[in-house]
Scaffold this motif. Structure first.
Motif, short mmCIF file in Angstrom:
data_model
loop_
_atom_site.label_atom_id
_atom_site.label_comp_id
_atom_site.label_asym_id
_atom_site.label_seq_id
_atom_site.Cartn_x
_atom_site.Cartn_y
_atom_site.Cartn_z
N ILE A 11 0.59 -1.06 0.07
CA ILE A 11 0.07 0.06 0.12
C ILE A 11 0.88 1.25 0.08
O ILE A 11 1.59 1.35 0.91
N VAL A 12 0.73 1.91 -1.19
CA VAL A 12 1.17 3.45 -0.98
C VAL A 12 -0.12 4.35 -0.93
O VAL A 12 -0.89 4.45 -1.84
N ALA A 13 -0.04 5.35 0.12
CA ALA A 13 -1.03 6.15 0.30
C ALA A 13 -0.55 7.52 0.58
O ALA A 13 0.29 7.79 1.03
N SER A 14 -1.46 8.46 0.32
CA SER A 14 -1.51 9.85 0.86
C SER A 14 -1.20 9.84 2.37
O SER A 14 -2.08 9.29 3.16
N ASP A 15 -0.55 10.95 2.74
CA ASP A 15 -0.59 11.09 4.11
C ASP A 15 -1.45 11.77 4.68
O ASP A 15 -1.40 12.61 5.95
N ILE A 16 -2.67 12.06 4.07
CA ILE A 16 -3.89 12.66 4.71
C ILE A 16 -4.54 11.76 6.15
O ILE A 16 -4.05 10.64 6.40
N ALA A 17 -4.98 12.66 6.98
CA ALA A 17 -5.41 12.11 8.27
C ALA A 17 -6.38 10.74 8.06
O ALA A 17 -6.08 9.94 9.10
N GLU A 31 3.81 12.51 0.72
CA GLU A 31 3.07 13.87 1.16
C GLU A 31 1.91 14.22 0.22
O GLU A 31 2.20 14.10 -0.98
N HIS A 32 1.01 14.37 0.82
CA HIS A 32 -0.20 14.75 -0.10
C HIS A 32 0.14 15.89 -1.10
O HIS A 32 0.77 16.96 -0.49
N GLY A 33 -0.51 15.70 -2.07
CA GLY A 33 -0.08 16.71 -3.26
C GLY A 33 0.97 16.85 -3.81
O GLY A 33 1.36 17.80 -4.68
N ASN A 34 2.10 16.12 -3.35
CA ASN A 34 3.47 16.09 -3.74
C ASN A 34 4.03 14.99 -4.80
O ASN A 34 4.25 13.93 -4.47
N GLU A 36 6.27 14.50 -6.90
CA GLU A 36 7.66 14.03 -6.71
C GLU A 36 7.86 12.93 -5.52
O GLU A 36 8.69 12.09 -5.52
N SER A 37 7.25 13.55 -4.20
CA SER A 37 7.09 12.45 -3.23
C SER A 37 6.58 11.07 -3.77
O SER A 37 7.34 10.08 -3.23
N LEU A 38 5.41 11.10 -4.49
CA LEU A 38 5.13 9.87 -4.87
C LEU A 38 6.12 9.12 -5.84
O LEU A 38 6.16 8.02 -5.79
N HIS A 39 6.37 9.84 -6.76
CA HIS A 39 7.56 9.27 -7.78
C HIS A 39 8.65 8.88 -7.32
O HIS A 39 8.92 7.60 -7.74
N GLN A 40 9.07 9.34 -6.11
CA GLN A 40 10.46 8.86 -5.59
C GLN A 40 9.85 7.50 -4.81
O GLN A 40 10.72 6.39 -4.82
N ILE A 41 8.78 7.17 -4.04
CA ILE A 41 8.50 6.00 -3.59
C ILE A 41 8.47 4.99 -4.42
O ILE A 41 8.83 3.85 -4.40
N LEU A 42 7.48 5.37 -5.59
CA LEU A 42 7.32 4.46 -6.56
C LEU A 42 8.65 3.82 -7.27
O LEU A 42 8.68 2.78 -7.64
N LYS A 43 9.61 4.76 -7.41
CA LYS A 43 10.68 4.31 -8.18
C LYS A 43 11.77 3.41 -7.08
O LYS A 43 12.57 2.55 -7.74
N THR A 44 11.63 3.37 -5.81
CA THR A 44 12.38 2.68 -4.82
C THR A 44 11.62 1.53 -4.10
O THR A 44 12.38 0.91 -3.47
N ILE A 45 10.31 1.44 -4.00
CA ILE A 45 9.56 0.55 -3.22
C ILE A 45 9.97 -0.84 -3.65
O ILE A 45 10.05 -1.21 -4.90
N ALA A 46 10.08 -1.74 -2.76
CA ALA A 46 10.51 -3.20 -3.10
C ALA A 46 8.87 -3.93 -2.78
O ALA A 46 8.22 -3.58 -2.01
N PRO A 47 8.99 -5.11 -3.42
CA PRO A 47 7.82 -5.95 -3.43
C PRO A 47 7.78 -6.59 -1.79
O PRO A 47 8.76 -6.71 -1.39
#
Length: 81
Positions: A11-17, A31-34, A36-47
């Motif tokens: 699970i990758v999710a926005s950091d909203i409350a 980070e919500h609305g960011n 680039e933050s999502l992009h970085q996570i998706l590039k490095t996330i491992a199964p």
């Protein structure tokens, strides 16, 4: 989020409350609305390993089932009374 966790999904999710506090140890937040933050996570996330998948499934079963919810609700009612 809980349904996806119950299937052992990563699970990758926005950091909203609304997303925080459910199962923070099992969710990767960006980070919500960011974009680039999502992009970085998706590039490095491992199964997920099979062991971690099973931990997630057990976490949902143990913390978000009707028996557990009823006990917690009953406890709150008893405290109020």
């Amino acid at each position: 989020l809980l349904e996806a966790l119950s299937y052992g999904c990563k699970i990758v999710a926005s950091d909203i409350a609304d997303n925080k506090g459910i199962a923070d140890d099992h969710i990767v937040f960006f980070e919500h609305g960011n974009i680039e933050s999502l992009h970085q996570i998706l590039k490095t996330i491992a199964p997920l390993t099979n062991e971690i998948k099973q931990e997630q499934i057990n976490f949902v079963k143990n913390n978000y089932n009707w028996q557990s919810i009823v006990k917690k609700t009953e406890s709150v009612y008893r405290k109020v009374i």
